[in-house]
Design an enzyme around this catalytic site. Structure first.
Site, PDB file in Angstrom:
ATOM      1  N   SER A 134      31.949  30.873  48.144  1.00  0.00           N
ATOM      2  CA  SER A 134      30.614  31.400  47.923  1.00  0.00           C
ATOM      3  C   SER A 134      29.611  30.251  47.786  1.00  0.00           C
ATOM      4  O   SER A 134      29.505  29.407  48.676  1.00  0.00           O
ATOM      5  CB  SER A 134      30.622  32.326  46.700  1.00  0.00           C
ATOM      6  OG  SER A 134      29.438  33.074  46.613  1.00  0.00           O
ATOM      7  N   ASP A 288      33.138  40.686  54.450  1.00  0.00           N
ATOM      8  CA  ASP A 288      32.151  40.135  53.524  1.00  0.00           C
ATOM      9  C   ASP A 288      30.750  40.576  53.943  1.00  0.00           C
ATOM     10  O   ASP A 288      30.362  40.415  55.108  1.00  0.00           O
ATOM     11  CB  ASP A 288      32.248  38.604  53.522  1.00  0.00           C
ATOM     12  CG  ASP A 288      31.476  37.967  52.373  1.00  0.00           C
ATOM     13  OD1 ASP A 288      30.610  38.638  51.773  1.00  0.00           O
ATOM     14  OD2 ASP A 288      31.735  36.789  52.089  1.00  0.00           O
ATOM     15  N   HIS A 317      33.652  40.103  49.882  1.00  0.00           N
ATOM     16  CA  HIS A 317      33.372  38.743  49.435  1.00  0.00           C
ATOM     17  C   HIS A 317      34.459  38.239  48.488  1.00  0.00           C
ATOM     18  O   HIS A 317      34.761  37.038  48.456  1.00  0.00           O
ATOM     19  CB  HIS A 317      32.007  38.721  48.739  1.00  0.00           C
ATOM     20  CG  HIS A 317      31.522  37.352  48.406  1.00  0.00           C
ATOM     21  ND1 HIS A 317      31.359  36.358  49.357  1.00  0.00           N
ATOM     22  CD2 HIS A 317      31.165  36.784  47.213  1.00  0.00           C
ATOM     23  CE1 HIS A 317      30.911  35.260  48.775  1.00  0.00           C
ATOM     24  NE2 HIS A 317      30.797  35.482  47.475  1.00  0.00           N
TER      25      HIS A 317
END
Length: 342
Positions: A134, A288, A317
């Site tokens: 991330s 995602d 995600h």
């Protein structure tokens, strides 16, 4: 460098830091933790960057003997991103954070100070692997672009080289939900925004996991009795533990992420991508919603030595932080192990 015996980390005292915003952060402090031992050649360094709202202990599960990020083989450094509650952050600076030293940090600003930690304090000149999930992946991308001769390998897990427009709009929604709480007065929180944080939790629940995750009721396999039980105990409780000012700081950092937004590249995004020399593995989650496969595909097309390896998962995600998905954990460990061994 300072270390308190009651802390599980060290602190690099960076002094006054000039930021991209034109502001100065007085007395900036970068918290970090290390795992394993540095070899004699100082060449076994892995840099693992922290994601949104997280601290080093939240990603320690990726570091284990026998795994890809093996502390018996590598010296793993985890710098805590500014705004996460350990490094300089609004929650540390006090209620009026601007008056007490906290300023807006871009990812560029973070990486420049992290570079000082490695070079000035730890005397490290090369990084075997820069990686992260991330926003951690965004930092790793910045490392490879800003210090291309220093980073040998790059792994970006559910991240990107810059924030996408759709991603930016999602973050506007999160920010609006938090600041709509009555506790947000004159630009700051006067108390914990309980309703605002619960609203953010529900937004995150819909975006961090995929449609397929909910369609197959995967939450049942995690031991939750109902969808509402999952939303309350997994998502609400997670966000209610967080500091809202720190979350807003990280949202600002995320929204301003771009490896080319600096004096070196003058917003020439293709040039910044082409400058990366590291052998790169870009791993988006197939489902995602934050960082899409197509966005990463366009990046990989401009990288000199990169492969696109989507994570085949319905965890959205969260596939890149597979604390609850053993299959995804095995996939990531194998991919990182292959990158390090290549």
């Amino acid at each position: 460098m300072t270390q308190c015996p009651t802390m599980d980390h060290s602190v690099f005292d960076a002094g006054d830091v000039d930021l991209q915003s034109g502001q100065i952060c007085r007395g900036a402090r970068l918290a970090y933790q290390t795992y394993g031992q540095l070899d004699d050649a100082r060449s076994n360094v892995i840099l693992l960057c922290t994601p949104f709202g997280a601290q080093h202990r939240d990603i320690e599960h990726m570091i284990r003997v026998g795994g890809a990020l093996d502390p018996s083989r590598y010296f793993v450094i985890v710098p805590n991103m500014f705004g996460n509650g350990l490094s300089s952050s609004p929650s540390i600076s006090g209620p009026d954070s601007a008056a007490n030293g906290y300023r807006d940090f871009t990812i560029f600003d973070n990486v420049v100070v992290q570079h000082r930690l490695l070079v000035e304090h730890l005397r490290i000149k090369s990084i075997r692997l820069a990686c992260g999930w991330s926003m951690g992946g965004m930092q790793a991308y910045h490392w490879a672009a800003l210090f291309p001769l220093m980073v040998d390998r790059l792994a970006v897990i559910c991240g990107a080289a810059r924030v996408a427009a759709h991603n930016f709009v999602f973050l506007e929604r999160v920010k609006a939900a938090m600041t709509a709480d009555p506790a947000f007065v004159d630009g700051r929180f006067i108390e914990k925004p309980q309703r605002g944080l619960r609203a953010v939790a529900r937004i995150y629940a819909s975006w961090a996991l995929s449609q397929a995750f909910y369609r197959t009721e995967m939450w049942r396999d995690l031991g939750y009795s109902s969808l509402e039980d999952f939303l309350k105990r997994f998502w609400d409780e997670s966000f209610l533990r967080r500091n809202p000012d720190d979350l807003l700081a990280h949202i600002w950092t995320w929204q301003h992420a771009d490896i080319s937004a600096n004096a070196r590249y003058q917003s020439d995004f293709p040039k910044a991508l082409r400058s990366i020399r590291a052998r790169a593995l870009i791993m988006p989650g197939e489902t995602d919603l934050y960082f899409t496969v197509e966005d990463n595909r366009l990046e990989v097309a401009q990288l000199a030595n990169a492969a696109l390896l989507p994570i085949p998962s319905i965890w959205g995600h969260r596939a890149g932080n597979p604390t609850l998905s053993p299959a995804d954990a095995r996939f990531l460990d194998a991919a990182l192990g292959g990158l390090l061994a290549g």
